[in-house]
Design a protein around this motif. Structure first.
Motif, PDB file in Angstrom:
ATOM      1  N   ARG A  48      -2.817  -2.891  -1.070  1.00 35.72           N
ATOM      2  CA  ARG A  48      -4.083  -2.828  -1.803  1.00 35.72           C
ATOM      3  C   ARG A  48      -5.266  -2.802  -0.837  1.00 35.72           C
ATOM      4  O   ARG A  48      -5.111  -3.144   0.348  1.00 35.72           O
ATOM      5  CB  ARG A  48      -4.199  -4.043  -2.745  1.00 35.72           C
ATOM      6  N   ASN A  53      -6.591 -19.059   5.108  1.00 35.83           N
ATOM      7  CA  ASN A  53      -5.379 -18.586   5.779  1.00 35.83           C
ATOM      8  C   ASN A  53      -5.094 -19.352   7.076  1.00 35.83           C
ATOM      9  O   ASN A  53      -5.001 -18.758   8.161  1.00 35.83           O
ATOM     10  CB  ASN A  53      -5.461 -17.074   6.048  1.00 35.83           C
ATOM     11  N   GLY A  69      -3.519   1.120   9.943  1.00 38.25           N
ATOM     12  CA  GLY A  69      -3.587   2.438  10.586  1.00 38.25           C
ATOM     13  C   GLY A  69      -2.880   3.466   9.729  1.00 38.25           C
ATOM     14  O   GLY A  69      -3.406   3.938   8.733  1.00 38.25           O
ATOM     15  N   SER A  74      -8.151  -6.028   5.503  1.00 39.60           N
ATOM     16  CA  SER A  74      -7.960  -7.281   6.239  1.00 39.60           C
ATOM     17  C   SER A  74      -7.067  -7.119   7.452  1.00 39.60           C
ATOM     18  O   SER A  74      -7.154  -7.894   8.400  1.00 39.60           O
ATOM     19  CB  SER A  74      -7.397  -8.349   5.300  1.00 39.60           C
ATOM     20  N   THR A  75      -6.157  -6.108   7.411  1.00 37.16           N
ATOM     21  CA  THR A  75      -5.322  -5.864   8.596  1.00 37.16           C
ATOM     22  C   THR A  75      -5.855  -4.685   9.414  1.00 37.16           C
ATOM     23  O   THR A  75      -5.272  -4.344  10.427  1.00 37.16           O
ATOM     24  CB  THR A  75      -3.866  -5.526   8.182  1.00 37.16           C
ATOM     25  N   PHE A  98       0.206   5.581   4.461  1.00 38.65           N
ATOM     26  CA  PHE A  98       1.386   5.042   5.156  1.00 38.65           C
ATOM     27  C   PHE A  98       2.463   4.703   4.138  1.00 38.65           C
ATOM     28  O   PHE A  98       2.217   4.757   2.925  1.00 38.65           O
ATOM     29  CB  PHE A  98       1.012   3.834   6.025  1.00 38.65           C
ATOM     30  N   PRO A 135      -5.123 -15.559   0.942  1.00 35.40           N
ATOM     31  CA  PRO A 135      -5.292 -14.368   0.106  1.00 35.40           C
ATOM     32  C   PRO A 135      -4.083 -13.452   0.215  1.00 35.40           C
ATOM     33  O   PRO A 135      -3.469 -13.354   1.280  1.00 35.40           O
ATOM     34  CB  PRO A 135      -6.544 -13.693   0.672  1.00 35.40           C
ATOM     35  N   ILE A 168     -12.066 -10.754   0.794  1.00 36.00           N
ATOM     36  CA  ILE A 168     -12.703  -9.473   0.447  1.00 36.00           C
ATOM     37  C   ILE A 168     -12.450  -9.213  -1.038  1.00 36.00           C
ATOM     38  O   ILE A 168     -11.295  -9.230  -1.491  1.00 36.00           O
ATOM     39  CB  ILE A 168     -12.136  -8.330   1.308  1.00 36.00           C
ATOM     40  N   SER A 179      -2.693  -9.444  -1.157  1.00 34.17           N
ATOM     41  CA  SER A 179      -2.937  -8.200  -1.902  1.00 34.17           C
ATOM     42  C   SER A 179      -1.595  -7.608  -2.313  1.00 34.17           C
ATOM     43  O   SER A 179      -0.997  -8.051  -3.275  1.00 34.17           O
ATOM     44  CB  SER A 179      -3.783  -7.251  -1.047  1.00 34.17           C
ATOM     45  N   GLY A 180      -1.057  -6.648  -1.532  1.00 35.25           N
ATOM     46  CA  GLY A 180       0.235  -6.057  -1.913  1.00 35.25           C
ATOM     47  C   GLY A 180       1.431  -6.790  -1.335  1.00 35.25           C
ATOM     48  O   GLY A 180       2.575  -6.503  -1.670  1.00 35.25           O
ATOM     49  N   ASN A 181       1.187  -7.730  -0.425  1.00 33.60           N
ATOM     50  CA  ASN A 181       2.250  -8.496   0.257  1.00 33.60           C
ATOM     51  C   ASN A 181       3.217  -7.584   1.010  1.00 33.60           C
ATOM     52  O   ASN A 181       4.408  -7.857   1.078  1.00 33.60           O
ATOM     53  CB  ASN A 181       3.017  -9.382  -0.743  1.00 33.60           C
ATOM     54  N   THR A 182       2.711  -6.493   1.559  1.00 31.29           N
ATOM     55  CA  THR A 182       3.560  -5.592   2.350  1.00 31.29           C
ATOM     56  C   THR A 182       3.329  -5.782   3.856  1.00 31.29           C
ATOM     57  O   THR A 182       3.897  -5.044   4.657  1.00 31.29           O
ATOM     58  CB  THR A 182       3.287  -4.110   2.021  1.00 31.29           C
ATOM     59  N   GLY A 183       2.502  -6.732   4.226  1.00 29.22           N
ATOM     60  CA  GLY A 183       2.211  -6.970   5.643  1.00 29.22           C
ATOM     61  C   GLY A 183       3.497  -7.275   6.411  1.00 29.22           C
ATOM     62  O   GLY A 183       4.448  -7.827   5.851  1.00 29.22           O
ATOM     63  N   GLU A 196      -1.517  -2.145  14.866  1.00 29.50           N
ATOM     64  CA  GLU A 196      -2.026  -1.909  13.508  1.00 29.50           C
ATOM     65  C   GLU A 196      -1.525  -2.893  12.464  1.00 29.50           C
ATOM     66  O   GLU A 196      -2.044  -2.906  11.348  1.00 29.50           O
ATOM     67  CB  GLU A 196      -1.710  -0.469  13.061  1.00 29.50           C
TER      68      GLU A 196
HETATM   69  C1  LIG Z   1       7.339   0.368   4.432  1.00 30.53           C
HETATM   70  C2  LIG Z   1       6.112  -0.099   5.150  1.00 30.53           C
HETATM   71  C3  LIG Z   1       5.388   0.789   5.953  1.00 30.53           C
HETATM   72  C4  LIG Z   1       4.232   0.365   6.594  1.00 30.53           C
HETATM   73  N1  LIG Z   1       3.539   1.250   7.365  1.00 30.53           N
HETATM   74  C5  LIG Z   1       2.388   0.868   7.943  1.00 30.53           C
HETATM   75  C6  LIG Z   1       1.639   1.786   8.735  1.00 30.53           C
HETATM   76  O1  LIG Z   1       2.024   2.919   8.961  1.00 30.53           O
HETATM   77  N2  LIG Z   1       0.459   1.362   9.258  1.00 30.53           N
HETATM   78  C7  LIG Z   1      -0.008   0.082   9.058  1.00 30.53           C
HETATM   79  O2  LIG Z   1      -1.097  -0.255   9.544  1.00 30.53           O
HETATM   80  N3  LIG Z   1       0.717  -0.803   8.332  1.00 30.53           N
HETATM   81  C8  LIG Z   1       1.878  -0.456   7.781  1.00 30.53           C
HETATM   82  N4  LIG Z   1       2.609  -1.366   7.077  1.00 30.53           N
HETATM   83  C9  LIG Z   1       2.157  -2.764   6.983  1.00 30.53           C
HETATM   84  C10 LIG Z   1       1.338  -3.102   5.721  1.00 30.53           C
HETATM   85  O3  LIG Z   1       1.588  -2.232   4.675  1.00 30.53           O
HETATM   86  C11 LIG Z   1      -0.139  -3.101   6.038  1.00 30.53           C
HETATM   87  O4  LIG Z   1      -0.376  -4.163   6.924  1.00 30.53           O
HETATM   88  C12 LIG Z   1      -1.065  -3.241   4.823  1.00 30.53           C
HETATM   89  O5  LIG Z   1      -2.374  -3.120   5.305  1.00 30.53           O
HETATM   90  C13 LIG Z   1      -0.941  -4.553   4.100  1.00 30.53           C
HETATM   91  O6  LIG Z   1      -1.596  -4.433   2.851  1.00 30.53           O
HETATM   92  P1  LIG Z   1      -1.236  -5.426   1.666  1.00 30.53           P
HETATM   93  O7  LIG Z   1      -2.141  -5.106   0.550  1.00 30.53           O
HETATM   94  O8  LIG Z   1       0.191  -5.438   1.380  1.00 30.53           O
HETATM   95  O9  LIG Z   1      -1.692  -6.814   2.329  1.00 30.53           O
HETATM   96  P2  LIG Z   1      -0.935  -8.219   2.311  1.00 30.53           P
HETATM   97  O10 LIG Z   1       0.384  -8.113   2.957  1.00 30.53           O
HETATM   98  O11 LIG Z   1      -0.997  -8.816   0.966  1.00 30.53           O
HETATM   99  O12 LIG Z   1      -1.927  -9.044   3.277  1.00 30.53           O
HETATM  100  C14 LIG Z   1      -2.061  -8.715   4.626  1.00 30.53           C
HETATM  101  C15 LIG Z   1      -3.043  -9.703   5.290  1.00 30.53           C
HETATM  102  O13 LIG Z   1      -4.350  -9.571   4.734  1.00 30.53           O
HETATM  103  C16 LIG Z   1      -4.768 -10.777   4.096  1.00 30.53           C
HETATM  104  N5  LIG Z   1      -5.420 -10.372   2.859  1.00 30.53           N
HETATM  105  C17 LIG Z   1      -4.866  -9.705   1.816  1.00 30.53           C
HETATM  106  N6  LIG Z   1      -5.792  -9.440   0.895  1.00 30.53           N
HETATM  107  C18 LIG Z   1      -6.960  -9.951   1.334  1.00 30.53           C
HETATM  108  C19 LIG Z   1      -8.294  -9.995   0.815  1.00 30.53           C
HETATM  109  N7  LIG Z   1      -8.604  -9.446  -0.357  1.00 30.53           N
HETATM  110  N8  LIG Z   1      -9.252 -10.623   1.558  1.00 30.53           N
HETATM  111  C20 LIG Z   1      -8.955 -11.185   2.754  1.00 30.53           C
HETATM  112  N9  LIG Z   1      -7.710 -11.190   3.279  1.00 30.53           N
HETATM  113  C21 LIG Z   1      -6.728 -10.553   2.584  1.00 30.53           C
HETATM  114  C22 LIG Z   1      -3.506 -11.582   3.864  1.00 30.53           C
HETATM  115  O14 LIG Z   1      -3.758 -12.974   3.832  1.00 30.53           O
HETATM  116  C23 LIG Z   1      -2.664 -11.167   5.072  1.00 30.53           C
HETATM  117  O15 LIG Z   1      -3.056 -11.904   6.193  1.00 30.53           O
HETATM  118  C24 LIG Z   1       3.785  -0.976   6.437  1.00 30.53           C
HETATM  119  C25 LIG Z   1       4.518  -1.861   5.640  1.00 30.53           C
HETATM  120  C26 LIG Z   1       5.670  -1.438   5.010  1.00 30.53           C
HETATM  121  C27 LIG Z   1       6.411  -2.430   4.157  1.00 30.53           C
END
Ligand SMILES: Cc1cc2nc3c(=O)[nH]c(=O)nc-3n(C[C@H](O)[C@H](O)[C@H](O)COP(=O)(O)OP(=O)(O)OC[C@H]3O[C@@H](n4cnc5c(N)ncnc54)[C@H](O)[C@@H]3O)c2cc1C
Length: 456
Positions: A135, A450, A145, A141-142, A128, A65, A201, A67-71, A413
């Motif tokens: 998203r 995953n 924080g 899922s992470t 953050f 899965p 989710i 979402s925003g791919n920012t992990g 986090e």
């Molecule tokens: C500039 C920057 C600043 C950041 N600051 C913080 C911060 O202060 N605190 C913090 O906690 N994180 C931070 N992060 C990390 C990141 O943004 C977080 O981890 C965020 O929660 C990831 O969300 P995403 O939608 O991009 O998830 P993704 O990167 O797409 O996915 C993250 C994980 O969740 C899984 N996943 C995604 N969607 C689903 C779904 N619908 N159901 C089940 N599993 C799913 C994916 O397989 C992957 O394992 C930061 C990242 C960047 C680039």
């Protein structure tokens, strides 16, 4: 390619991307992980996610899965796997102002929810740097924080209900709007933080809080970290816990920010080793309260300088400095990034103890960090002098050794993903790992969700 053809029959060929069309999802935000997915699936409804998972289960096709791919932990790495993107499921179904909650699909962008809630005088309190792309499915899922954990808790604390599609396609509807619901094992909280290894989710019920009426935001230069934490304690006491953010940036962070970001400025006339961003929010004269306390701290010599934002532009400048953290950390290489948590009263011991250990490993080593100081989470980044995997591993183990001695955690986090798997193997309690393995086997017997993430 029967899987791709069958998936196209379920959700429409336009929503199944392959080859160059899937290239946008072939690396993570850091660029450290690159892959070629089998395809990218873009379902539009929970029913379509369910049908796709039933197909993947039947054919044994791995599904990652996204979402925003920012992990930041390599959690979306998907070599040869079908990536399941939630980007089309981005509807805010409802904002309930009376009960202060939102019912959202998993693909809603965090900032969109925050802006929509703000229009109703409410706030979704997860914030953050990547909130413009991350998203709901990703932050749940992470268990993300961010900067407001100090006041509101992490993502898990904001969730009342979830809808999850299991590995075999069944839909587990836990879309509760209740604040109390003791009906057996807490499967909602099990799925939150599972990084997509236990289910997809697809929707959530999240809490909203009243939007703060006023903010008071300042940059402060405490004498040292202990003085910073003493200041935090006093601000919490006098305000009844209204500190929303308390973020630490050392001197070299400020220097890198000024050098690399056009228009970035020093926070103070003179340089200081310890720089803290503090934000308080609430009703009443929060600004006056902060000013009085900072003046008293200056008089006692506990802080060397302070500057309070006088308007929204100045507040935004302070936040921009903090939110450049990821770019600043990634500005130099080779680097070793960590995401550690420590008890608040051992934060300064961490720095005192870790630097000599790192110096023994690599005499020219340098480091920087940014820390959610108020909740004990440090993003500690080490820059070794040589790009050697064995040295990088030794650095990680050295940091983890000090963190472990001080009662901390190697994962605060950002999640385990791919990058923290060796640490998980080394440091997680083995009985806990056994239990996690049993849960994974029960919920995903074919190991298609995953795969290769979170569990060593
Ligand atoms: C500039 C920057 C600043 C950041 N600051 C913080 C911060 O202060 N605190 C913090 O906690 N994180 C931070 N992060 C990390 C990141 O943004 C977080 O981890 C965020 O929660 C990831 O969300 P995403 O939608 O991009 O998830 P993704 O990167 O797409 O996915 C993250 C994980 O969740 C899984 N996943 C995604 N969607 C689903 C779904 N619908 N159901 C089940 N599993 C799913 C994916 O397989 C992957 O394992 C930061 C990242 C960047 C680039």
């Amino acid at each position: 390619m029967p899987f791709i053809e069958n998936a196209a029959a379920l959700i429409g060929a336009d929503h199944v991307l392959t080859g160059p069309d899937a290239a946008g999802l072939s690396q993570d935000w850091t660029g450290a992980y690159q892959w070629t997915p089998l395809c990218v699936l873009r379902p539009g409804t929970t029913g379509e996610v369910s049908a796709l998972m039933a197909l993947a289960h039947e054919t044994g096709t791995p599904v990652v899965p996204v979402s925003g791919n920012t992990g930041l932990s390599g959690g979306t790495r998907a070599d040869g796997a079908a990536m399941l993107s939630l980007d089309r499921m981005s509807r805010i179904r409802e904002i309930r102002t009376k009960t202060r909650l939102a019912i959202v699909e998993a693909g809603v962008v965090v900032e969109t929810l925050r802006n929509t809630a703000a229009e109703q005088g409410l706030m979704f309190p997860v914030s953050f740097g990547a909130q413009g792309s991350a998203r709901i499915g990703g932050i749940l899922s992470t268990n993300a924080g961010g900067s407001n954990v100090l006041r509101y808790g992490n993502t898990r604390a904001q969730v009342l209900g979830v809808e999850v599609v299991l590995a075999d396609g069944r839909v587990m509807d836990l879309m509760s709007e209740l604040h109390k619901d003791n009906t057996g094992y807490d499967l909602r909280d099990l799925v939150i933080g599972a990084e997509g290894t236990l289910g997809i989710i697809t929707a959530a019920v999240v809490k909203l809080v009243p939007a703060p009426q006023t903010h008071a935001t300042a940059m402060v230069a405490p004498r040292d970290l202990d003085a910073a934490l003493a200041l935090l304690g006093r601000l919490q006491t006098i305000s009844g816990g209204l500190v929303e953010a308390f973020e630490y940036m050392p001197r070299d962070y400020i220097e890198t920010h000024v050098a690399r970001v056009p228009g970035a400025r020093e926070p103070f006339d003179a340089p200081h080793a310890v720089n803290v961003m503090v934000e308080m929010a609430g009703p009443g004269d929060i600004g006056g309260m902060l000013e009085t306390e900072l003046a008293a701290a200056l008089e006692r010599g506990e802080i060397a300088d302070a500057t309070i934002a006088q308007n929204d532009t100045q507040r935004r400048e302070i936040w921009a400095r903090r939110e450049a953290a990821a770019e600043i950390a990634f500005a130099r290489s080779p680097r070793v990034t960590t995401d550690i948590a420590l008890p608040l009263d051992r934060l300064s011991s961490f720095f005192d103890r870790v630097r000599p250990v790192l110096g023994d490993l690599d005499p020219g080593v340098t480091d920087t960090c940014v820390a959610h100081l108020g909740d004990g989470n440090i993003h500690f980044v080490v820059y070794p002098t040589r790009d050697e995997p064995t040295l990088a591993d030794a650095v990680v183990q050295a940091v983890e050794g000090v963190v472990g001695d001080l009662g901390g955690s190697f994962s605060a986090e950002h999640g385990i993903g791919t990058s923290k798997l060796p640490s998980m193997q080394r440091l997680k309690n083995p009985v806990a790992l056994d239990v996690m393995g049993a849960i994974k086997a029960a919920m995903d017997p074919k190991g298609i969700l995953n795969p290769g993430k979170l569990l060593p």
